[in-house]
Write an enzyme that holds these catalytic residues in place. Structure first.
Site, short mmCIF file in Angstrom:
data_model
loop_
_atom_site.label_atom_id
_atom_site.label_comp_id
_atom_site.label_asym_id
_atom_site.label_seq_id
_atom_site.Cartn_x
_atom_site.Cartn_y
_atom_site.Cartn_z
NE ARG A 367 -3.53 2.50 2.43
CZ ARG A 367 -4.17 3.05 3.46
NH1 ARG A 367 -3.99 2.58 4.68
NH2 ARG A 367 -4.97 4.09 3.28
CG HIS A 368 -1.00 4.86 -0.89
ND1 HIS A 368 -1.32 5.58 0.24
CD2 HIS A 368 -2.20 4.43 -1.38
CE1 HIS A 368 -2.61 5.61 0.44
NE2 HIS A 368 -3.18 4.91 -0.53
CG HIS A 544 -5.01 2.28 -4.29
ND1 HIS A 544 -4.92 3.64 -4.05
CD2 HIS A 544 -4.81 2.12 -5.63
CE1 HIS A 544 -4.69 4.27 -5.19
NE2 HIS A 544 -4.61 3.37 -6.16
#
Length: 612
Positions: A367-368, A544
């Site tokens: 995930r970012h 995401h």
């Protein structure tokens, strides 16, 4: 100013849940201690959530209150190209018929099955890491092939065998300190390829073993500590392939993906195609239709507690022929594959083929990092002057922003300073853990591109970033349409190392305007399959929170969750969470990443005026 009177009944000090052990949390939730310990042991102490889910699933398990200890075993298992070869051998040889080797994954047994109480499960796993000095790992594990009419296997060469035995002895000594009795393997260490097969299968099986080729094929090895339900002893394991809803009170509900423990001989003795078995998922016993299941390895239903790498990360290909070697033990068809005895005559060297050049693949999905809008809320009017000049109002805001239309940041947020630091730390952790990345993909969201760029920098990698619109999260979260993303050219001009020659698998204009959860998971699954098909080596993806499950759930044989569960899963995926998928003997499977997670507390904004 009046002074405060002393309090007679001060509030007792409370321990934050963040500092509670998983067992303490389960006890606070109301689970009995012995049940909580059993659940944590059965799930490998992975998380409170898994343990509580296990308890709820096993609420009708008659053994839930029993004190029967789990049974543990220590293996050394290969990874890499050699593991891929063995996967092919297992798959091909199963078509000839089941033999004893198929009941387990390829392995070398170091410590035979031993029993440990559930309250010791975590210490049993921790003890394994203490017996291996990472500065004293093996460069390689040499193997010698042996083929006979009743046993085919690979025996570990003397020097690495002695090292492995010393590890086993040290581990057994650590277990003794916990009051646990275990026996290290002292006979010839070996990896069984086939045994308990009919004489008519000797020639085709021997040909398959010969096609393994040179045993210098690149391979890493690791220690693996497994445990199993004590009821699995002397049982066969079948995997459920078709669902079954009970029609009678004594029938077992079947769910695809569950494992069933069947007594040895139950299948042959059944006269109507029905057998009695125990569900791995619930622990309940009942009758089931045998044709709704398929036999699989017993080890598929085991719990993995710990892994420790025991070979150096630098792998070299050594063009060796299969060795004549020394005289090796033979197993009769009635003996255990872990206790060979007897002496075999010398064998002739077998013909070798060229080793494959591709190592076992890994996919890392992250995930970012922390995003500005989730941290500061409505930040654009606060940070942009009327003339459009960006002003950094907080040290956790970006030092600078790429040039673009200001309003485009509204739905395409950049990272905070902390988000960039998170990504850099993960990249450095990957480098320290010898992670190799061959190709890198990012969602078109700016925060994902920034995160991947920082990870690659920490990894000291200069591979270009491939922008893939197909990795955008569930489109149900964009009711007003897709954000306006920066183009690859704009990102390149902003200083990002973008692969301008990459043609996305899913173009932006091919994304649907609406999609449900099942469609989102299907989009992600088809995308990851095409990436696996069209690339080579290890893949790093930054997307995401929802992407971690969406890209791997079906790849590893799981089901598509309902919409409500998708939302719940997202809430449990923190910034820079990383998931690793390995292609192993059972296909793609999920593993913890080879580096620790990044955890930190929230930090409230400081108002200097309070001190004036």
């Amino acid at each position: 100013m009046a002074t405060l009177p002393p309090r007679k009944n001060p509030t007792p000090t409370r321990i934050s849940k963040e500092h509670l052990t998983p067992l303490q949390i389960l006890l606070q939730l109301g689970f009995p201690k012995h049940r909580a310990e059993k659940a944590l042991a059965a799930t490998g102490h992975r998380s409170v959530q898994l343990a509580s889910d296990w308890l709820l699933a096993h609420v009708r398990d008659p053994s839930l209150n029993s004190n029967d200890p789990r049974e543990y075993i220590l293996y050394a298992c290969p990874t890499g190209a050699f593991a891929e070869k063995l996967l092919n051998l297992w798959t091909e040889s199963k078509e000839l018929g089941w033999n004893g080797a198929h009941n387990f994954m390829p392995h070398v047994t170091l410590v035979s099955f031993f029993k440990a109480p559930d309250e010791c499960a975590e210490r049993v796993a921790a003890a394994l890491e203490s017996v291996v000095d990472k500065n004293d790992c093996l460069d390689r594990i040499g193997l010698e092939a042996y083929i006979s009419p009743n046993f085919m296997g690979l025996f570990v060469e003397d020097k690495p065998a002695e090292w492995l035995k010393s590890v086993a002895v040290r581990y057994v000594a650590q277990l003794a300190n916990l009051g646990i009795t275990a026996e290290p393997q002292t006979k010839s260490l070996h990896l069984t390829l086939a045994y308990q097969f009919s004489s008519s299968l000797f020639q085709p099986l021997a040909s398959m073993v010969q096609r393994l080729g040179p045993l210098g094929t690149p391979a890493n090895w690791e220690l693996r500590l497994y445990s199993r339900d004590p009821r699995l002893h002397n049982a066969h394991v079948h995997k459920v392939t078709h669902a079954h809803v009970p029609r009678e009170h004594d029938e077992l509900e079947l769910r695809p993906g569950d494992y069933i423990y069947l007594p040895e001989g139950a299948c042959k003795s059944s006269i109507d195609g029905w057998v009695e078995g125990i569900s791995w998922l619930t622990g309940i016993t009942g009758y089931l239709p045998l044709n709704h299941t398929k036999r699989t390895a017993e080890s598929d239903s085991w719990t993995l507690h710990a892994t420790v790498r025991i070979t150096s990360s630098k792998i070299e290909t050594v063009d060796e022929e299969l060795s004549e070697g020394r005289k090796l033990p033979i197993l009769s068809s009635t003996e255990s594959l872990d206790t060979p005895d007897g002496i075999a005559p010398d064998t002739e060297p077998m013909e070798a083929s060229q080793p494959p050049s591709i190592l076992a693949r890994q996919i890392f999905i992250c995930r970012h990092g922390e995003r500005v809008d989730f941290t500061f809320g409505t930040w654009i009017p606060y940070c942009f002057e009327p003339d459009g000049c960006y002003v950094r109002r907080d040290l956790n805001m970006p030092k600078e922003l790429p040039p673009r239309n200001i309003q485009d940041f509204q739905n395409d947020s950049p990272l905070t300073t902390l988000g960039e630091l998170q990504a850099s730390l993960v990249g450095k952790a990957m480098k320290s853990s010898d992670v190799k990345v061959d190709v890198a993909f990012a969602s078109p969201s700016l925060r994902c591109v920034q995160t991947l760029s920082k990870i690659l920098k920490g990894l000291n990698s200069d591979i270009p970033i491939k922008i893939e619109p197909g990795f955008i999260e569930w489109l149900a979260w964009y009711p007003n349409g897709l954000p306006t993303w920066m183009t690859p050219t704009e990102l390149l001009e902003a200083g990002f190392n973008i692969d301008q020659n990459y043609r996305p698998i899913i173009q932006t204009n091919e994304l649907p305007s609406r999609e449900n959860a099942a469609q989102y998971y299907e989009r992600s699954f088809e995308l990851i399959k095409k990436i696996i098909e069209n690339t080579a080596g290890n893949v790093l993806i930054v997307a995401h929170a929802a992407s971690l499950a969406a890209c791997t759930r079906q790849l590893t044989g799981g089901r598509v969750p309902p919409a409500a569960e998708v939302t719940r899963l997202v809430q449990r995926v923190p910034y820079l969470a990383c998931l690793t998928a390995h292609k192993g003997l059972k296909g793609w499977q999920l593993h913890p990443p080879p580096f620790p997670p990044i955890t930190h507390t929230s930090n409230s904004r400081f108002d200097w005026k309070i001190l004036t």
